[in-house]
Each structure stands twice: as C-alpha cells, then as structure tokens.
Enzyme design. Structure first.
Site, mmCIF file in Angstrom:
data_model
loop_
_atom_site.group_PDB
_atom_site.id
_atom_site.type_symbol
_atom_site.label_atom_id
_atom_site.label_comp_id
_atom_site.label_asym_id
_atom_site.label_seq_id
_atom_site.Cartn_x
_atom_site.Cartn_y
_atom_site.Cartn_z
ATOM 1 N NE ARG A 1 -28.125 6.687 23.615
ATOM 2 C CZ ARG A 1 -28.172 7.936 23.187
ATOM 3 N NH1 ARG A 1 -28.536 8.906 24.008
ATOM 4 N NH2 ARG A 1 -27.846 8.217 21.955
ATOM 5 C CE LYS B 1 -38.634 -13.753 28.799
ATOM 6 N NZ LYS B 1 -39.254 -14.996 28.319
ATOM 7 C CD GLU C 1 -49.582 -17.854 31.398
ATOM 8 O OE1 GLU C 1 -48.640 -18.430 31.971
ATOM 9 O OE2 GLU C 1 -49.604 -17.622 30.170
ATOM 10 C CD GLU D 1 -36.954 -17.873 28.590
ATOM 11 O OE1 GLU D 1 -37.658 -16.890 28.866
ATOM 12 O OE2 GLU D 1 -37.280 -18.757 27.802
ATOM 13 C CG HIS E 1 -46.097 -20.940 27.481
ATOM 14 N ND1 HIS E 1 -46.515 -21.374 28.720
ATOM 15 C CD2 HIS E 1 -46.366 -19.606 27.447
ATOM 16 C CE1 HIS E 1 -46.992 -20.344 29.398
ATOM 17 N NE2 HIS E 1 -46.919 -19.260 28.653
ATOM 18 C CG HIS F 1 -46.429 -20.224 22.028
ATOM 19 N ND1 HIS F 1 -45.127 -20.036 22.450
ATOM 20 C CD2 HIS F 1 -47.168 -19.325 22.705
ATOM 21 C CE1 HIS F 1 -45.100 -19.061 23.355
ATOM 22 N NE2 HIS F 1 -46.318 -18.617 23.521
ATOM 23 C CG HIS G 1 -50.945 -16.482 25.854
ATOM 24 N ND1 HIS G 1 -49.999 -17.124 25.078
ATOM 25 C CD2 HIS G 1 -50.407 -16.405 27.099
ATOM 26 C CE1 HIS G 1 -48.949 -17.405 25.829
ATOM 27 N NE2 HIS G 1 -49.166 -16.979 27.051
HETATM 28 N N1 LIG Z 1 -43.646 -9.858 29.279
HETATM 29 C C1 LIG Z 1 -43.945 -11.066 29.692
HETATM 30 O O1 LIG Z 1 -43.216 -11.686 30.480
HETATM 31 C C2 LIG Z 1 -45.221 -11.697 29.225
HETATM 32 C C3 LIG Z 1 -45.665 -12.885 29.820
HETATM 33 C C4 LIG Z 1 -46.885 -13.424 29.412
HETATM 34 C C5 LIG Z 1 -47.639 -12.776 28.433
HETATM 35 N N2 LIG Z 1 -47.164 -11.620 27.875
HETATM 36 C C6 LIG Z 1 -47.953 -10.901 26.855
HETATM 37 O O2 LIG Z 1 -49.153 -10.459 27.469
HETATM 38 C C7 LIG Z 1 -50.129 -10.272 26.462
HETATM 39 C C8 LIG Z 1 -51.445 -10.832 26.941
HETATM 40 O O3 LIG Z 1 -51.805 -10.120 28.099
HETATM 41 P P1 LIG Z 1 -53.340 -10.017 28.556
HETATM 42 O O4 LIG Z 1 -53.927 -11.360 28.556
HETATM 43 O O5 LIG Z 1 -53.374 -9.201 29.779
HETATM 44 O O6 LIG Z 1 -54.005 -9.276 27.305
HETATM 45 P P2 LIG Z 1 -54.519 -7.788 27.092
HETATM 46 O O7 LIG Z 1 -53.563 -6.790 27.569
HETATM 47 O O8 LIG Z 1 -54.944 -7.715 25.664
HETATM 48 O O9 LIG Z 1 -55.811 -7.729 28.020
HETATM 49 C C9 LIG Z 1 -56.890 -8.588 27.735
HETATM 50 C C10 LIG Z 1 -58.186 -7.790 27.538
HETATM 51 O O10 LIG Z 1 -58.677 -7.404 28.808
HETATM 52 C C11 LIG Z 1 -58.887 -5.999 28.831
HETATM 53 N N3 LIG Z 1 -58.627 -5.592 30.202
HETATM 54 C C12 LIG Z 1 -57.451 -5.644 30.871
HETATM 55 N N4 LIG Z 1 -57.638 -5.308 32.136
HETATM 56 C C13 LIG Z 1 -58.940 -5.021 32.289
HETATM 57 C C14 LIG Z 1 -59.743 -4.632 33.394
HETATM 58 N N5 LIG Z 1 -59.251 -4.540 34.638
HETATM 59 N N6 LIG Z 1 -61.060 -4.396 33.174
HETATM 60 C C15 LIG Z 1 -61.603 -4.554 31.927
HETATM 61 N N7 LIG Z 1 -60.896 -4.949 30.864
HETATM 62 C C16 LIG Z 1 -59.581 -5.179 31.051
HETATM 63 C C17 LIG Z 1 -57.977 -5.435 27.799
HETATM 64 O O11 LIG Z 1 -58.452 -4.181 27.321
HETATM 65 C C18 LIG Z 1 -58.027 -6.507 26.732
HETATM 66 O O12 LIG Z 1 -59.177 -6.334 25.948
HETATM 67 C C19 LIG Z 1 -49.601 -10.958 25.211
HETATM 68 O O13 LIG Z 1 -49.204 -9.969 24.285
HETATM 69 C C20 LIG Z 1 -48.404 -11.744 25.703
HETATM 70 O O14 LIG Z 1 -47.399 -11.878 24.725
HETATM 71 C C21 LIG Z 1 -45.984 -11.072 28.259
#
Ligand SMILES: NC(=O)c1ccc[n+]([C@@H]2O[C@H](COP(=O)([O-])OP(=O)(O)OC[C@H]3O[C@@H](n4cnc5c(N)ncnc54)[C@H](O)[C@@H]3O)[C@@H](O)[C@H]2O)c1
Length: 389
Positions: A126, A148, A190, A241, A252, A256, A271
C-alpha cells in the site's frame, strides 16, 4: 568530474515535500543522501539493461558507502517495459527481497523505469518509500519530479497508474554523458519547454548557451536546475493536474498525435521529438490565430533547428497520414473533453496559456497549411534528422 555541492530544489508539498539534488557525481553520495532522509532503510534498485551496464555499479557503491543494502531488478530497455507483465516482475522482486513499507524502491533509469518503479512502489504494501535517480535528460527535467507514475495499457499510454511522490530525486548530471545524443536532444525539447511556458529569460539563455548544456559542465547543471524549479513550482501549485499543471502539456497535443500517427515507432519519432514539433506547431498555430507574433514562432523553430531537433512534420521520416487523419488522432487524445479541443497556446515566448474550446475547423485548416501533402510523399525537403547511436 566535478563534485561541487549539488544544487537543491525543494518541491513544496507540505508533509510530502522533498528535495531534488542536481549535480555532477551524485551517484557516489546516494547512500549518504538517502540514509539521511530514510535512516535504516534497505533498497530495491529497479533499472534497465542499458543503464545497468553504465551506472549500476556506481549507484551500488554509493549506497554501500551509506550502509544501504540493495537488491537489483533489471528489465529490458524501452517503452514496452511499462506493462502489466513488468509491473508484476517489479512487485514480485521487491517482495522477494523482503522489503517492508519503510524500505525504499530506487528507480535508476529514464522515464520508463521511473514511471514503472514509481507505480510499483505506490502499490506494494500500500505504498513504499520511493527515490528517483533519473538518468535521461527527459527524466531529470520532467518525469522524475511530480509523482506521476504508471504503465501503458493496450488501450493507450499512461492509462494505469497512481500519484506517488518520491522522497528524494537525485539527478546526477554526469550520467547524461552516456545517453545517446538523440535521447539527449529529445530531453532538451522538454527543457526548452519551460522557457516557452513562462520563463522567457530562460529561453533566451538557452538560445545563447545550449551548446554548453550539451557539452556538460556548470551550464548543464544550471539548465536542469532551472527546469526542476519550474516543474516544482507547477507541481506545488497543482499536484493533481486540475489546473495549471496542464501547461506542461505545451506541444503535447500535436506531439501525441504525431507519435500515434507514426505508431510509436521510435526509429521515426521519439516522444521529445514529437514535443519539439508540437511546440513549434503550437507557436505557429497561435500566430495564425493572431494571438502571438509570427516572429516568436520563427524564433522557436530556429532554436529547435539549431540544436538538431525536428520542428515540422516534414522532418519525420516516412509517410504520414493527411491533415484530416492527424486531426482524428488529436481528437482521440485524452486532452479532448466533450468534443471541445483543449490546447496549450501562447501569446508569445514565455506566455503559454490553456485554451479550451479551440474549434476543430481552425486546427484542420492550420494543419492543411503546415502539413501539406505529406501522405503522398515519402520524404519532403525538410531537415534531415540523423539519429546517431
Ligand atoms: N511521469 C511523468 O511525469 C512523465 C513525464 C514525461 C514523460 N514520462 C514518460 O517517460 C518515458 C520516456 O522517458 P525517457 O525518454 O527517459 O525514455 P527511456 O526511459 O526509455 O530512456 C530512453 C533510452 O535511453 C536509455 N538511457 C537512459 N539513461 C541512460 C544513460 N544515462 N546512459 C545510456 N542510456 C540511457 C534507456 O535505456 C532507453 O533506451 C515515457 O514512458 C513517458 O510516458 C513521464
């Protein structure tokens, strides 16, 4: 390597307030920082295969120094990992390690790992303690802050999850040195977004200093810290939000739709790239609606182009659906309520606002001019976006 004192940004959420620490070499002091806030804790590290190869040993060594024992759960990299199957794997791994509620789940990775591990920590027993160690630029400036968490459903992205705030975010800017350049750029979109929302001086600073941010060093720490301040401000004002937090969706709605139109094929569009094009379109659309000066739209486009980000639909390789079909993807987006289109529009750089009831006909005629004949051609003469590594 510089181990200067990290910059500290507080997310002001009352008794759930937490620090974001930003600096180079922070993995080495992870144990000390976590133990200070969560004395006597044990940990489960959730990570992906890419990040584990580059940074897991350094995190484990840092935790050891602070006397924190850790189990490790390593998952495949990529968006598909945000699934029920991998959620079960994380939950099972945390329980198998016999962690209690007062112990901690540590997300070591990008937004995928942060969202998944955060969700698991929000539901195991929990709700357990959670610490974010974001390793992508996107995660450091956006997804690791604000609570989030979640996974994807076959019916869409991010449809299953909870709000669960971390106890600490440790953004080690040095780990970004191993991030593929295309991912760095995507995260940069971003980062620039915060300037475009309400920090025009930050956007102007980025126009001058983006090269230093890419190169590393103090400018990178400064930029990430400013982005975290911006995100922390919004989250503290509107945690769930119901209002202002929606401003973070600048770019976005278009983005999207483009991700959906390219079937989430990361080889064509990731993204942050969708957000980059979406932000450029949001500014151009605002100019077309006579809300903002066309010069501001041109400035945004020029900056995205300068850093090597795509800024128009013509920059996406391969065929795209036509304007009508793109509008269809927009109206399916979750930010559409009761047929009225909600967009984040702008009155100029740093003057974004939430516009409800944007007529679909305006969006369509805008898309017809900004996205001409794309379904007929495999590639326009737009910027060639290369994706090294
Ligand atoms: N929770 C939120 O508020 C929020 C906000 C924006 C995006 N998101 C989510 O975030 C995700 C996208 O995140 P992302 O762009 O970080 O993608 P990701 O986590 O897939 O990372 C991108 C790639 O980079 C690699 N990687 C990460 N750090 C690394 C490092 N230091 N060295 C080498 N490789 C590395 C990962 O293995 C992956 O292949 C989506 O699922 C999206 O929905 C969430």
């Amino acid at each position: 390597m510089s181990d200067a004192e990290p910059v500290k940004v507080e997310v002001g959420l009352g008794d759930r307030a937490y620090d974001i620490l930003i600096g180079s070499g922070l993995l080495a002091r992870s144990g000390e920082e976590i133990a200070r806030r969560l004395p006597g804790t044990r940990a489960a590290i959730v990570t992906d295969e890419n990040v584990a190869a580059a940074h897991l040993d350094a995190l484990k060594a840092g935790l050891d120094k602070g006397g924190i024992q850790s189990a490790v759960i390593t998952l495949p990299a990529g968006e598909k990992t945000k699934s029920f199957a991998h959620l079960e794997e994380v939950v099972d791994g945390v329980l198998a390690a016999k962690l209690e509620r007062r112990d901690v789940v540590i997300a070591l990775g990008g937004g995928v790992i942060g969202d998944l591990a955060g969700f698991a920590s929000g539901i195991v027993r929990r709700g357990m303690n959670f610490v974010q160690v974001p390793t992508s630029l996107l995660a450091q400036v956006d997804s690791s802050v604000g609570g989030k968490t979640g996974i994807n459903s076959t019916r869409g992205k991010n449809l299953v999850g909870v709000f669960h705030q971390p106890k600490l975010v440790l953004a080690d800017t040095q780990v970004l040195d191993t991030l593929p350049i295309r991912e760095f750029r995507a995260g940069y979109a971003e980062l620039a977004k915060y300037g475009l929302i309400d920090r025009p001086a930050f956007f102007a600073w980025l126009e001058q200093n983006w090269g230093q941010v890419f190169a590393g060093g103090p400018a990178r720490v400064d930029a990430i810290a400013e982005a975290c301040r911006a995100k922390a401000d919004v989250v503290a004002r509107d945690e769930f939000e119901t209002g202002d937090r929606a401003l973070l969706n600048l770019g976005h709605t278009f983005g999207h739709a483009l991700e959906a139109a390219t079937r989430y094929d990361g080889a064509r569009l990731v993204h942050g790239e969708g957000v980059a094009i979406g932000m450029a379109l949001a500014h151009r659309f605002s100019a077309r609606l006579n809300l903002a000066s066309p010069d501001d739209a041109s400035r945004v486009e020029a900056h995205l182009r300068a850093v090597g980000l795509p800024w128009r639909t013509a920059d996406i390789p391969g065929e795209l659906p036509d304007a009508e079909a793109l509008l269809g993807f927009i109206t399916q987006d979750k930010k559409v309520s009761r047929g009225a289109l909600t967009f984040i529009l702008t009155r100029g750089i740093g003057q974004a606002f939430i516009a409800k009831d944007v007529p679909a006909s305006e969006v369509l005629s805008f898309l017809k001019t900004s996205h001409p004949e794309r379904s007929k051609r495999s590639r326009s003469g737009g910027l060639k976006v290369s994706h090294p590594r």
